[in-house]
Design a protein around this motif. Structure first.
Motif, PDB file in Angstrom:
ATOM      1  N   LEU A  31       0.848  -1.276   0.060  1.00  0.00           N
ATOM      2  CA  LEU A  31       0.106  -0.050   0.127  1.00  0.00           C
ATOM      3  C   LEU A  31       0.887   1.263  -0.139  1.00  0.00           C
ATOM      4  O   LEU A  31       0.454   2.152  -0.434  1.00  0.00           O
ATOM      5  N   ARG A  85      -3.353   0.339  -5.176  1.00  0.00           N
ATOM      6  CA  ARG A  85      -4.803   0.973  -5.076  1.00  0.00           C
ATOM      7  C   ARG A  85      -5.926  -0.010  -4.427  1.00  0.00           C
ATOM      8  O   ARG A  85      -6.926   0.268  -4.025  1.00  0.00           O
ATOM      9  N   HIS A 118      -4.845   3.586   5.200  1.00  0.00           N
ATOM     10  CA  HIS A 118      -4.780   3.708   3.740  1.00  0.00           C
ATOM     11  C   HIS A 118      -6.469   3.689   3.142  1.00  0.00           C
ATOM     12  O   HIS A 118      -6.819   2.705   2.633  1.00  0.00           O
ATOM     13  N   THR A 147     -11.933   0.357   5.065  1.00  0.00           N
ATOM     14  CA  THR A 147     -11.494   1.137   3.984  1.00  0.00           C
ATOM     15  C   THR A 147     -12.980   1.754   3.462  1.00  0.00           C
ATOM     16  O   THR A 147     -13.781   1.181   3.711  1.00  0.00           O
ATOM     17  N   THR A 190      -8.004   3.025  -0.366  1.00  0.00           N
ATOM     18  CA  THR A 190      -7.579   1.355  -0.822  1.00  0.00           C
ATOM     19  C   THR A 190      -8.923   0.830  -0.941  1.00  0.00           C
ATOM     20  O   THR A 190     -10.067   0.753  -0.232  1.00  0.00           O
TER      21      THR A 190
END
Length: 443
Positions: free
Chosen positions: A219, A224, A255, A281, A258
């Motif tokens: 990541l 992505r 993240h 996410t 993601t």
């Protein structure tokens, strides 16, 4: 001309298609170099930018790779030649423990379920414009997901897990984007990602699932999306445990943009508890297939996710196939209601066969992995030699090359139909096959 194969075309798409056809037909071999772009441009009478665009397309499709001044060459495992081609032909009399299929004896009978579904469809025909998801299936799925701690989200249906994964990736990513994938991992997925023009980022796997540090590095390097198998990982049998799930969720929260895709590969055939990552996410999807528990030919998977992602997938699905047959969905409802599969019994059956083989291998000093599901992964020093020796001994196993990117060699053994009487002889054969080849003296 490259060897005896003429690369043809006057446009980038034509040139790319010409090379791709040659690779698919075996006329361009893995690792074979392609002409320098300027040289090919002169030969074809086109602008160098046209050839550059063709090569870029081929790279995005996973057909070729470019290494700076060393030029471009066909990838060692090009996307046009799927990993399913990396297999062992099973001669007559050889025991096949390579195919990855469930035990037919543990699959439910389908006749009554489809008869009931057909009768319902006679009474309530499904027509254009109707809901693409059978309401009762959605209700059953949602209740099961709630019980397993999967966050709330709309329910959708796809033609198997791989179909769902492909649609989700294409709903969010563009060619050239990086996708973190398990290594070793599902061979079809390792083919699919580059075939979509995406780039794979290998993530190591142990018995508890994807390694946290590897996911973090992927990541941080720009991946992505990340694809995780929750249970019965193919080929290693890994299952994400509670501690690993907490660590992975922590990394994913760092993240939030993601795209997380979870494949609950072991649903219906394992008794290992689920520890979902979904919701860590902003964009996520959780997929379950009926292939291993009810039969591969049903071609049915269900998935949920964040509203934006599921809406995008369903919108594009409407423009293509429209929906997955409600007749099949209704049959699945009947199978579910009738308790057609006793998950505990199936899990115990696969578990007993898997554990017996792992123990037998350990008695011969051979380390193996198989925490859940129907496969056992055996690291080997010489993959080609081990497969050949086992074939000679009467056992066909799956070459690890079908499932790995950067991870060391191995073989996959499917235990779904392995009998107690076969376990010992197979373990002994594997032990002999993975050891050093007998020395020979030449005089």
């Amino acid at each position: 001309m490259l060897g005896e194969y003429p690369i043809q075309g006057s446009g980038a798409a034509e040139i790319a298609a010409s090379v791709e056809r040659a690779v698919g037909a075996g006329e361009l071999a893995p690792g074979q170099p392609l002409p320098p772009m300027r040289e090919l441009a002169v030969r074809l009478g086109v602008n160098a930018n046209t050839v550059a665009a063709a090569y870029r397309t081929l790279r995005e499709r996973g057909v070729i790779e470019t290494a700076g001044r060393r030029g471009s060459r066909v990838r060692p495992k090009p996307a046009t030649t799927g990993r399913e081609e990396i297999r062992v032909d099973v001669p007559e009399g050889v025991r096949d423990v390579a195919d990855g299929n469930p035990d037919p004896a543990l699959l439910p009978r389908l006749a009554e379920a489809f008869a009931a579904a057909a009768a319902q469809s006679d009474r309530e025909p499904v027509l254009y414009g109707h809901d693409p998801v059978e309401p009762e299936l959605a209700r059953l799925v949602r209740a099961a997901l709630d019980a397993d701690g999967v966050p709330d989200g709309p329910i959708a249906v796809a033609s198997g897990s791989l179909d769902a994964v492909e649609r989700v990736l294409m709903a969010h990513l563009k060619p050239g984007d990086q996708v973190a994938v398990e290594d070793p991992g599902w061979g079809s997925l390792l083919d699919l990602v580059p075939a979509l023009g995406l780039r794979t980022v290998p993530v190591g796997v142990d018995d508890e699932g994807p390694r946290t540090d590897d996911v973090r590095r992927a990541l941080e390097s720009g991946a992505r999306a990340v694809i995780v198998t929750d249970r019965a990982q193919n080929p290693t049998g890994a299952a994400v445990g509670a501690a690993r799930a907490r660590a992975l969720r922590s990394v994913l929260r760092e993240h939030p943009e993601t795209l997380l895709i979870e494949d609950d590969h072991g649903h219906g055939i394992v008794d290992v508890p689920l520890h979902p990552l979904a919701g860590a996410t902003r964009h996520w999807v959780f997929v379950r297939s009926v292939a291993k528990a009810w039969g591969p030919d049903l071609r049915l998977s269900v998935f949920t996710g964040d509203a934006v992602t599921v809406d995008r997938v369903r919108g594009r699905q409407r423009l293509g196939p429209g929906w997955v047959s409600r007749l099949v969905q209704r049959a699945a409802v009947r199978l579910w209601r009738d308790g057609a599969v006793d998950t505990r019994e199936v899990a115990a059956s696969y578990g007993a066969r898997r554990d017996a083989l792992v123990r037998a291998l350990a008695e011969h000093g051979v380390a193996a992995h198989g925490r859940s599901g129907m496969n056992v992964w055996v690291p080997v020093p010489d993959e080609t030699g081990a497969v050949a020796r086992l074939l000679h001994a009467g056992w066909a196993v799956a070459p690890g090359a079908r499932f790995r990117l950067n991870t060391p060699p191995g073989i996959r053994i499917t235990v779904s139909t392995l009998t107690a009487q076969e376990t010992g002889p197979l373990a002994e054969a594997v032990a002999k096959a993975v050891g050093p080849a007998p020395s020979r003296t030449y005089v």
